[in-house]
Design an enzyme around this catalytic site. Structure first.
Site, PDB file in Angstrom:
ATOM      1  N   PHE A  87      51.214  46.936  38.739  1.00  0.00           N
ATOM      2  CA  PHE A  87      49.818  47.332  38.513  1.00  0.00           C
ATOM      3  C   PHE A  87      48.889  46.874  39.635  1.00  0.00           C
ATOM      4  CE2 PHE A  87      50.719  43.360  36.253  1.00  0.00           C
ATOM      5  CZ  PHE A  87      49.763  42.505  36.816  1.00  0.00           C
TER       6      PHE A  87
ATOM      7  N   ASN B 161      38.794  45.823  32.017  1.00  0.00           N
ATOM      8  CA  ASN B 161      38.752  44.914  30.867  1.00  0.00           C
ATOM      9  C   ASN B 161      37.608  43.903  30.968  1.00  0.00           C
ATOM     10  OD1 ASN B 161      39.808  43.395  32.923  1.00  0.00           O
ATOM     11  ND2 ASN B 161      41.559  42.601  31.778  1.00  0.00           N
TER      12      ASN B 161
ATOM     13  N   ARG C 234      36.166  41.647  25.591  1.00  0.00           N
ATOM     14  CA  ARG C 234      37.088  42.753  25.850  1.00  0.00           C
ATOM     15  C   ARG C 234      37.272  43.618  24.599  1.00  0.00           C
ATOM     16  NH1 ARG C 234      40.903  38.759  29.384  1.00  0.00           N
ATOM     17  NH2 ARG C 234      40.046  39.268  31.435  1.00  0.00           N
TER      18      ARG C 234
ATOM     19  N   HIS D  78      36.927  39.044  34.861  1.00  0.00           N
ATOM     20  CA  HIS D  78      38.021  38.139  35.228  1.00  0.00           C
ATOM     21  C   HIS D  78      37.643  36.723  34.840  1.00  0.00           C
ATOM     22  CE1 HIS D  78      40.969  36.047  37.805  1.00  0.00           C
ATOM     23  NE2 HIS D  78      39.955  35.261  38.129  1.00  0.00           N
TER      24      HIS D  78
ATOM     25  N   LYS E 109      33.528  42.995  36.243  1.00  0.00           N
ATOM     26  CA  LYS E 109      34.164  44.043  37.037  1.00  0.00           C
ATOM     27  C   LYS E 109      33.296  45.317  37.078  1.00  0.00           C
ATOM     28  CE  LYS E 109      38.802  42.248  36.058  1.00  0.00           C
ATOM     29  NZ  LYS E 109      40.147  42.530  35.488  1.00  0.00           N
TER      30      LYS E 109
ATOM     31  N   ARG F  58      37.875  32.008  28.845  1.00  0.00           N
ATOM     32  CA  ARG F  58      39.007  32.880  28.547  1.00  0.00           C
ATOM     33  C   ARG F  58      39.023  33.258  27.059  1.00  0.00           C
ATOM     34  NH1 ARG F  58      42.756  33.429  32.545  1.00  0.00           N
ATOM     35  NH2 ARG F  58      44.482  33.807  31.116  1.00  0.00           N
TER      36      ARG F  58
END
Length: 384
Positions: free
Chosen positions: A145, A203, A193, A206, A99, A173
């Site tokens: 959000f 964070n 993270r 993705h 991100k 993940r």
């Protein structure tokens, strides 16, 4: 798998002479790393069984592009059920998106990805607009959000990636850690993270929730059809379109070091305005390097190396008004063409640190200032 067994894949190759797409059955024999190819339309052998070092079993998964004897082949599907059963779980794909707030740590994140055993199947830098960000997170539409998430994702550049390995979705993940970075610091501080995240929106990256989402998300950023590629919803590769940048290409033999190379480039004070992986056939590699013909003594070897597999092209700039010639500055940062000489004379340069010799010197960089914009445009305009 016994030594007598083979892996069978359906592949295609775009024949420029006839301007047609030809389909083949590619058989790979793990026991001796040999291949053969059968022309499905002509119904005859196209390539007799031959031992090769140009591909390995790890390269053979659906959606990948491989280069075999200067031909760029797209792997479309498994050729039989035996291969499907042997390979489907071993080569699972997931989608990852670094991100905007974590793009400065792009090199570190890519290094973590490589060390976790992932293959970087393809990647490109994008700058999503709000329409595209909203469409990507359409499943979250209606959540409180959602507006903040869309605004954040469209606030700067991101790096889209398809990652491949066994249990790719779950593994990525786990590497990311809990969604909320604060929670990650408490429960899994070694996760990405936990180390690099700020909150539950900024964070780091993705990760796809499951295999089905992974397929959808990969196709969103890397659509299979040209019609989808031209859709307003499909994020295009970002590049700056200025004239004060230079081109850097991480060569196929060094792509696995991309994270470390990118980190070194950033630590050297340079900025990366564009990034994408490419598979160049011999003709495209020769076209790109044509200006160096007669200049480089090992020109043929350079073309051969650049067309031997996936490379990573970048547009490089520098945020310093006192450096008007970024091409020369970055060329000096890369070091002498021969990595062995670079290790002796300029050991801190990129080619000294990441290259091996003259043929495998890790990096191509633009030589002359007037060629900087042209080389950048070749990858980020001509080849798009």
């Amino acid at each position: 798998m016994s030594s007598q067994e083979k892996l069978c894949f359906l592949v295609c190759w775009k024949d420029k002479v006839s301007d047609s797409v030809r389909n083949f059955q590619l058989n790979f024999y793990p026991s001796d790393n040999s291949v053969d190819m059968y022309d499905m339309r002509m119904k005859k052998m196209f390539l007799k069984k031959t031992t090769t070092d140009q591909i390995s079993q790890a390269d053979l998964y659906i959606g990948n592009t491989i280069t075999l004897y200067s031909r760029v082949l797209n792997i479309l599907d498994f050729g039989d059920e035996v291969t499907r059963n042997n390979c489907a779980q071993e080569h699972e794909s997931t989608f990852a998106l670094i991100k905007p707030g974590s793009m400065d740590q792009m090199g570190t994140i890519l290094t973590d990805i490589h060390q976790a055993g992932f293959t970087l199947a393809r990647t490109k830098m994008v700058h999503l607009n709000e329409l595209q960000a909203g469409q990507f997170y359409t499943k979250l539409r209606g959540e409180p959000f959602y507006p903040d998430l869309v605004h954040y994702l469209s606030s700067g550049c991101s790096l889209a990636m398809e990652l491949v390995r066994k249990n790719a979705v779950q593994t990525w993940r786990e590497i990311l850690g809990p969604m909320d970075s604060e929670a990650a610091r408490e429960t899994n501080p070694a996760s990405l993270r936990g180390r690099l995240g700020q909150d539950d929106i900024n964070n780091v990256a993705h990760g796809s929730a499951n295999v089905e989402d992974a397929s959808t998300e990969v196709n969103f950023f890397f659509p299979k059809s040209r019609m989808s590629s031209n859709s307003v919803y499909t994020p295009a590769t970002h590049f700056s379109k200025t004239k004060s940048t230079t081109c850097c290409v991480i060569k196929p033999h060094a792509v696995h070091l991309a994270g470390e190379i990118i980190q070194a480039i950033k630590e050297g004070g340079f900025q990366i305005f564009a990034l994408e992986t490419f598979h160049l056939d011999f003709g495209k590699a020769e076209e790109f390097l044509e200006v160096y013909k007669g200049v480089l003594e090992n020109y043929g070897d350079v073309v051969k190396q650049l067309s031997s597999g996936m490379c990573m092209a970048m547009e490089i700039g520098i945020d310093n008004e006192n450096v008007p010639d970024v091409v020369t500055k970055f060329r000096e940062f890369c070091g002498p063409q021969d990595s062995e000489i670079a290790k002796l004379l300029r050991p801190l340069t990129l080619r000294a640190r990441f290259g091996e010799n003259l043929a495998h010197n890790a990096i191509h960089c633009t030589d002359l200032p007037e060629d900087g914009p042209l080389e950048v445009e070749y990858f980020f305009k001509v080849l798009q």
